[in-house]
Design a protein around this motif. Sequence first.
Motif, PDB file in Angstrom:
ATOM      1  N   TYR A  94      60.418  16.877  32.716  1.00 47.78           N
ATOM      2  CA  TYR A  94      61.357  17.981  32.516  1.00 47.78           C
ATOM      3  C   TYR A  94      62.670  17.446  31.969  1.00 47.78           C
ATOM      4  O   TYR A  94      63.087  16.338  32.308  1.00 47.78           O
ATOM      5  CB  TYR A  94      61.624  18.725  33.823  1.00 47.78           C
ATOM      6  N   SER A  95      63.305  18.235  31.124  1.00 51.50           N
ATOM      7  CA  SER A  95      64.650  17.903  30.643  1.00 51.50           C
ATOM      8  C   SER A  95      65.619  18.048  31.807  1.00 51.50           C
ATOM      9  O   SER A  95      65.323  18.725  32.785  1.00 51.50           O
ATOM     10  CB  SER A  95      65.074  18.867  29.535  1.00 51.50           C
ATOM     11  N   ASN A  97      59.904  18.900  28.625  1.00 50.86           N
ATOM     12  CA  ASN A  97      60.347  18.249  27.388  1.00 50.86           C
ATOM     13  C   ASN A  97      59.194  17.869  26.478  1.00 50.86           C
ATOM     14  O   ASN A  97      59.387  17.215  25.460  1.00 50.86           O
ATOM     15  CB  ASN A  97      61.207  17.019  27.703  1.00 50.86           C
TER      16      ASN A  97
END
Length: 104
Positions: A95-96, A90
């Motif tokens: 991390y998304s 992200n």
Amino acid sequence: MNKKNILLIIATLIISILITKSIIYIRKPHLDYLFHPRLMLASIDTPKIILTDMKIKKYYDDSLDITFIFEYYVKGEKDIRTRTVRFVPNGKGNYSPGNEISNE
């Protein structure tokens, strides 16, 4: 055709091949990991579920494809199911949330 045009066509062809190879190289997995955790995930009242394998592919853009392989035991019969989840950075060092990209 004169020699200038032929040389220009050859140079353009070589450059386009190099660009195509570099694009393919970027999307190719950088690292592959395989884990065999053999974790029992089910409780007493549900069918037996075991996480047998986790396959991790890390790409050059730091995105991850993680494939989870589960064994379900229902009435003594084994059923193997896989789930692949993609995690994309992200931009903040994390991390998304993952998106499921395949389900078998």
